[in-house]
Design a protein around this motif. Structure first.
Motif, PDB file in Angstrom:
ATOM      1  N   SER A  85       0.886  -1.170   0.000  1.00  0.00           N
ATOM      2  CA  SER A  85       0.000   0.000   0.000  1.00  0.00           C
ATOM      3  C   SER A  85       0.913   1.206   0.000  1.00  0.00           C
ATOM      4  O   SER A  85       1.769   1.334   0.869  1.00  0.00           O
ATOM      5  N   LYS A  87       0.616   4.154   0.866  1.00  0.00           N
ATOM      6  CA  LYS A  87       0.625   5.033   2.038  1.00  0.00           C
ATOM      7  C   LYS A  87       1.464   4.460   3.180  1.00  0.00           C
ATOM      8  O   LYS A  87       1.817   5.189   4.090  1.00  0.00           O
ATOM      9  N   ASP A  88       1.788   3.176   3.126  1.00  0.00           N
ATOM     10  CA  ASP A  88       2.636   2.585   4.157  1.00  0.00           C
ATOM     11  C   ASP A  88       4.128   2.759   3.856  1.00  0.00           C
ATOM     12  O   ASP A  88       4.970   2.422   4.685  1.00  0.00           O
ATOM     13  N   ARG A 136      -6.438  10.806  11.285  1.00  0.00           N
ATOM     14  CA  ARG A 136      -7.896  10.675  11.334  1.00  0.00           C
ATOM     15  C   ARG A 136      -8.466  11.333  12.575  1.00  0.00           C
ATOM     16  O   ARG A 136      -9.461  12.063  12.500  1.00  0.00           O
ATOM     17  N   LEU A 173     -11.817   3.421   8.572  1.00  0.00           N
ATOM     18  CA  LEU A 173     -10.877   2.626   7.777  1.00  0.00           C
ATOM     19  C   LEU A 173     -10.823   3.179   6.357  1.00  0.00           C
ATOM     20  O   LEU A 173     -11.713   3.915   5.933  1.00  0.00           O
ATOM     21  N   ALA A 174      -9.791   2.804   5.636  1.00  0.00           N
ATOM     22  CA  ALA A 174      -9.692   3.226   4.236  1.00  0.00           C
ATOM     23  C   ALA A 174     -10.732   2.483   3.399  1.00  0.00           C
ATOM     24  O   ALA A 174     -10.838   1.255   3.484  1.00  0.00           O
ATOM     25  N   ARG A 180     -11.051  -4.287  -0.740  1.00  0.00           N
ATOM     26  CA  ARG A 180     -10.149  -5.422  -0.953  1.00  0.00           C
ATOM     27  C   ARG A 180     -10.434  -6.588  -0.016  1.00  0.00           C
ATOM     28  O   ARG A 180     -10.132  -7.728  -0.359  1.00  0.00           O
ATOM     29  N   GLN A 202      -3.002   7.203  -0.241  1.00  0.00           N
ATOM     30  CA  GLN A 202      -4.040   6.242   0.120  1.00  0.00           C
ATOM     31  C   GLN A 202      -4.802   5.750  -1.114  1.00  0.00           C
ATOM     32  O   GLN A 202      -5.165   6.539  -1.982  1.00  0.00           O
ATOM     33  N   GLY A 203      -5.009   4.435  -1.170  1.00  0.00           N
ATOM     34  CA  GLY A 203      -5.765   3.847  -2.275  1.00  0.00           C
ATOM     35  C   GLY A 203      -4.915   3.436  -3.463  1.00  0.00           C
ATOM     36  O   GLY A 203      -5.411   2.767  -4.365  1.00  0.00           O
ATOM     37  N   ALA A 332      -1.588   5.114   9.293  1.00  0.00           N
ATOM     38  CA  ALA A 332      -2.748   5.186   8.392  1.00  0.00           C
ATOM     39  C   ALA A 332      -3.106   6.632   8.195  1.00  0.00           C
ATOM     40  O   ALA A 332      -4.138   6.978   7.751  1.00  0.00           O
TER      41      ALA A 332
HETATM   42  N1  LIG Z   1      -2.243   1.474   7.687  1.00  0.00           N
HETATM   43  C1  LIG Z   1      -2.733   0.226   7.221  1.00  0.00           C
HETATM   44  C2  LIG Z   1      -3.280   0.325   5.841  1.00  0.00           C
HETATM   45  N2  LIG Z   1      -2.482   0.479   4.793  1.00  0.00           N
HETATM   46  C3  LIG Z   1      -3.256   0.592   3.677  1.00  0.00           C
HETATM   47  C4  LIG Z   1      -4.574   0.471   4.046  1.00  0.00           C
HETATM   48  C5  LIG Z   1      -5.756   0.564   3.165  1.00  0.00           C
HETATM   49  C6  LIG Z   1      -5.539   0.447   1.692  1.00  0.00           C
HETATM   50  C7  LIG Z   1      -4.898   1.643   1.035  1.00  0.00           C
HETATM   51  O1  LIG Z   1      -4.942   2.776   1.544  1.00  0.00           O
HETATM   52  O2  LIG Z   1      -4.360   1.452  -0.058  1.00  0.00           O
HETATM   53  C8  LIG Z   1      -4.603   0.290   5.433  1.00  0.00           C
HETATM   54  C9  LIG Z   1      -5.783   0.085   6.287  1.00  0.00           C
HETATM   55  C10 LIG Z   1      -6.543   1.328   6.637  1.00  0.00           C
HETATM   56  O3  LIG Z   1      -5.975   2.424   6.735  1.00  0.00           O
HETATM   57  O4  LIG Z   1      -7.757   1.232   6.859  1.00  0.00           O
END
Ligand SMILES: NCc1[nH]cc(CCC(=O)O)c1CC(=O)O
Length: 332
Positions: A85, A87-88, A136, A173-174, A180, A202-203, A332
């Motif tokens: 992901s 964003k990680d 958040r 949550l995302a 997914r 994100q996403g 997140a």
């Molecule tokens: N931090 C964990 C994480 N890393 C990516 C996603 C969701 C999928 C994405 O953003 O691509 C999530 C879970 C969330 O934040 O609910």
């Protein structure tokens, strides 16, 4: 025909974490690569420290634990590429590795999953909202300072279980992650970027491989690169880097390329929602990899204007979730 280690020759090895979300998104990318290039891809499951020691993730210095096991496998040649992901992924480049592709982004928004179909506005004062993400909490508190934010962790299923059991009234949550793991049924309110700006990236999914193989035997990875997404996330991630903030910082950013204009919006807020710096900026841009520098410049300019308005002071001292002991790293 197979080689000694059981692999079919010409088959690419994709390293993935074991969670449902990780294997689902890895499978999506693998299928897209095979469809577009004919290269067969097999998934190689890798256990990360973060997956086995969920209980004390906040003490491990954050989301990096999810990424590092995959990176180790890339560097020692155990797998050819990995899907994260985006964003990680920390904004600092990893030595010896390169972002070979960024896939077309799914819905970048956050989603509220509350009991009894409640929306954010309909939650009663004092309702408990579970999220370990300072970003958040900060933005939600700016709208609803009367709710109680409780740090929770675990995968999406675990978090949704805490709503079902009544431990919390809602979790955030995302949206893309819920798609997914096939749990859109739990969503009761989708939070638009003007209420809650998502995490940078994100996403979107990031395809990472060794730098010395990227333009060579792994050139097929670029088949899943999506230029408009890459420009948008480059602008977003530059804001994060320029603010010297990590993935657990209270920083939201969202960019969209539409009609030849990249529009970037970002927000930094203190965890109690009382201090907030929010700004937006646009730049004309062609959907072309040659625009990457202009996208980064847009992010840098926006971050600098936010710093002039005090954003760096909020990043340095955001306060704590619920005034309690949330600590960094529950990203997140
Ligand atoms: N931090 C964990 C994480 N890393 C990516 C996603 C969701 C999928 C994405 O953003 O691509 C999530 C879970 C969330 O934040 O609910």
């Amino acid at each position: 025909m197979s080689t000694e280690d059981g692999r079919r020759p010409g088959t690419a090895r994709l390293g993935t974490r074991r969670s449902t979300m990780a294997t689902t998104q890895s499978r999506l990318v693998a299928d897209a690569i095979t469809e577009r290039t004919g290269v067969p891809v097999e998934l190689e499951l890798i256990t990360s420290f973060g997956d086995v020691t969920r209980a004390h993730l906040t003490q491990l210095g954050g989301t990096g634990v999810f990424v590092s096991a995959l990176r180790d496998a890339l560097l020692d040649g155990g797998v050819d590429f990995a899907v994260h992901s985006l964003k990680d992924l920390p904004t600092a480049p990893a030595e010896g590795l390169v972002l070979a592709a960024v896939t077309e982004r799914d819905d970048p928004r956050d989603a509220l999953c509350a009991r009894d179909g409640l929306t954010l506005d309909a939650l009663p004062a004092g309702a408990r909202v579970g999220t370990g993400s300072p970003r958040r909490v900060a933005q939600l508190a700016a709208h609803r300072p009367d709710l109680v934010y409780v740090p929770i962790r675990g995968n999406a299923e675990t978090r949704l279980g805490k709503v079902a059991s009544g431990e919390v009234d809602a979790v955030v949550l995302a949206y893309a992650g819920l798609v997914r793991v096939d749990r859109l049924d739990a969503v009761t309110d989708v939070l638009d970027p003007d209420r809650v700006l998502p995490a940078p990236g994100q996403g979107a999914l990031a395809v990472e491989c060794r730098a010395d193989r990227a333009g060579a035997d792994l050139a097929y990875l670029s088949a899943v690169d999506h230029t408009a997404t890459r420009l948008a996330v480059t602008a977003e991630r530059t804001v994060l880097a320029e603010l010297e903030a990590g993935c657990a910082a209270p920083v939201g950013a969202h960019a969209r390329l539409e009609g030849g204009v990249l529009r970037l919006e970002a927000a930094v807020a203190s965890t109690d929602g009382s201090r907030q710096v929010r700004a937006a900026r646009t730049a004309e841009m062609d959907v072309d990899p040659a625009s990457l520098k202009a996208a980064a410049d847009l992010g840098r300019e926006l971050a600098r204007s936010m710093i002039a308005d005090g954003a760096d002071r909020i990043v340095a001292d955001p306060g704590e979730i619920g005034g309690g002991a949330a600590g960094p790293g529950a990203g997140a």
